[in-house]
Design an enzyme around this catalytic site. Structure first.
Site, PDB file in Angstrom:
ATOM      1  N   ASP A 148      -4.571  -7.309  -5.929  1.00  0.00           N
ATOM      2  CA  ASP A 148      -4.101  -6.046  -6.498  1.00  0.00           C
ATOM      3  C   ASP A 148      -4.844  -4.913  -5.793  1.00  0.00           C
ATOM      4  OD1 ASP A 148      -2.918  -4.140  -8.050  1.00  0.00           O
ATOM      5  OD2 ASP A 148      -3.913  -4.694  -9.918  1.00  0.00           O
ATOM      6  N   ASP A 169       2.097  -3.140  -4.035  1.00  0.00           N
ATOM      7  CA  ASP A 169       0.640  -3.198  -3.912  1.00  0.00           C
ATOM      8  C   ASP A 169      -0.005  -4.396  -4.594  1.00  0.00           C
ATOM      9  OD1 ASP A 169       1.184  -2.404  -6.479  1.00  0.00           O
ATOM     10  OD2 ASP A 169      -0.272  -0.770  -6.520  1.00  0.00           O
ATOM     11  N   GLU A 170       0.776  -5.406  -4.943  1.00  0.00           N
ATOM     12  CA  GLU A 170       0.174  -6.601  -5.524  1.00  0.00           C
ATOM     13  C   GLU A 170       1.026  -7.825  -5.222  1.00  0.00           C
ATOM     14  OE1 GLU A 170       0.263  -7.334  -9.792  1.00  0.00           O
ATOM     15  OE2 GLU A 170       1.468  -5.525 -10.062  1.00  0.00           O
TER      16      GLU A 170
END
Length: 367
Positions: free
Chosen positions: A18, A116-117
């Site tokens: 993350d 983003d993860e």
């Protein structure tokens, strides 16, 4: 009652990566003058008449209580010295793809949950490294060396616990939960830390005297199913660290939308806002039925002269919640330039979708 065996596969090695305050971190990397300043990704309310909503913010801004989906006006009131940046989402997507290329150096079993993860299954990996912890550290190192960005990592034997672990030490943290440590880890967690448990669900669980994972562990499966429907079955297992959902590298990305064309043009703001709300409600209901959540909300407006405007907002976290979709849709509309022409068409779309299961189901959605 039909009983199912509690089969717990602890043989896998799962990493959840993350990125830390991703959008804001990219801006800070690209502009060193922002270092140590509170940074908010969202329109500056001083330039928009108070309109706008926070997409995300850095950790310095979070110290003032600023968070995603907060109105820009309230964010400014809480943190008047913050730097507001409207956001360059195409650039963020480019950086996100660079991060995924780093993941692919280690394994093809990569399940992106958003820009983003992602989850990575490194049980067997391209470098033949037996230690998932070592792989996680190498990924963090590569992302820093190549992109000058930090991320937090969670390592465990399933996606559910790896996700919880990645949130445990932020920013730039690494948390490892071994199979023999999982029960103790879960029992100590406040119930609101279990991903997918919304505010209303927290209240309902508190009404049952459930405040921690340990409290949840005491509740029978039949009671949870009776109280929360089919999610009670899943929740009973999550409390015991059981979640065998595989990492799915080929996830189908779609959008969920609702558009309405009006034979009688809409002129009044009240009428337009009422129709936006109807569309938002339809989108939320469709997303909940399809078991999807998304973090990008798009509105589309077509005027009487057939000119069409579209504008989007990317949220910090995925949602299928009606109130959130409705509020953001109205905020986006408020940012459009004023147009005296009648409105012929209105649309609301939720995109950047992921499976509700991957995000951890919200009890409110299923009870």
């Amino acid at each position: 009652m039909l009983e199912f065996p509690l089969i717990n596969d602890t043989s896998r090695k799962i990493i959840h990566i993350d990125m830390d305050a991703f959008f804001a971190q990219v801006e800070m990397r690209d502009d060193p003058s922002l270092k140590d300043k509170p940074v908010i990704i969202g329109n500056d309310p001083r330039k928009t008449g108070g309109r706008g909503v926070v997409s995300t913010c850095n950790y310095e801004a979070r110290k003032y209580g600023v968070h995603s989906a907060m109105s820009s006006k309230e964010a400014y009131e809480r943190c008047p010295n913050a730097v507001f940046i409207s956001g360059n989402y195409s650039h963020y997507r480019e950086v996100g793809m660079q991060i995924r290329e780093i993941f692919k150096c280690y394994t093809d079993l990569v399940e992106p949950m958003s820009i983003d993860e992602a989850y990575l299954d490194v049980t067997t990996n391209k470098l033949g490294i037996k230690s998932a912890v070592k792989v996680a550290k190498l990924i963090q190192y590569d992302i820093w060396q190549e992109l000058h960005l930090t991320c937090s990592a969670g390592v465990s034997y399933n996606k559910f616990i790896a996700k919880l672990a990645s949130d445990f030490q932020k920013p730039a943290g690494l948390t490892v939960v071994l199979p023999e440590e999982a029960q103790d880890f879960l029992e100590k967690l406040p119930i609101e830390k279990f991903h997918g448990v919304g505010k209303k669900s927290v209240e309902r669980l508190h009404d049952m005297d459930i405040y921690t994972g340990a409290d949840l562990l005491k509740i029978s499966e039949i009671t949870l199913i009776d109280r929360f429907g089919r999610f009670g079955f899943d929740l009973f297992r999550k409390a015991r660290g059981i979640s065998n959902s595989p990492v799915k590298p080929n996830r189908v990305r779609k959008s969920i939308g609702s558009e309405r064309t009006y034979g009688k043009l809409l002129y009044s703001e009240d009428d337009i806002k009422a129709e936006l709300t109807k569309n938002a409600k339809q989108v939320a209901e469709s997303a909940q039925k399809a078991k999807k959540v998304g973090r990008i909300i798009v509105i589309k407006v077509r005027y009487s002269d057939f000119s069409t405007l579209t504008k989007r907002m990317t949220l910090d976290k995925s949602t299928q919640d009606f109130d959130t979709i409705d509020r953001i849709s109205h905020s986006i509309f408020d940012q459009l330039e004023e147009n005296s022409s009648g409105v012929r068409l209105l649309g609301v779309t939720l995109t950047g979708l992921e499976d509700q299961e991957g995000r951890q189901l919200d009890l409110d959605d299923l009870a």
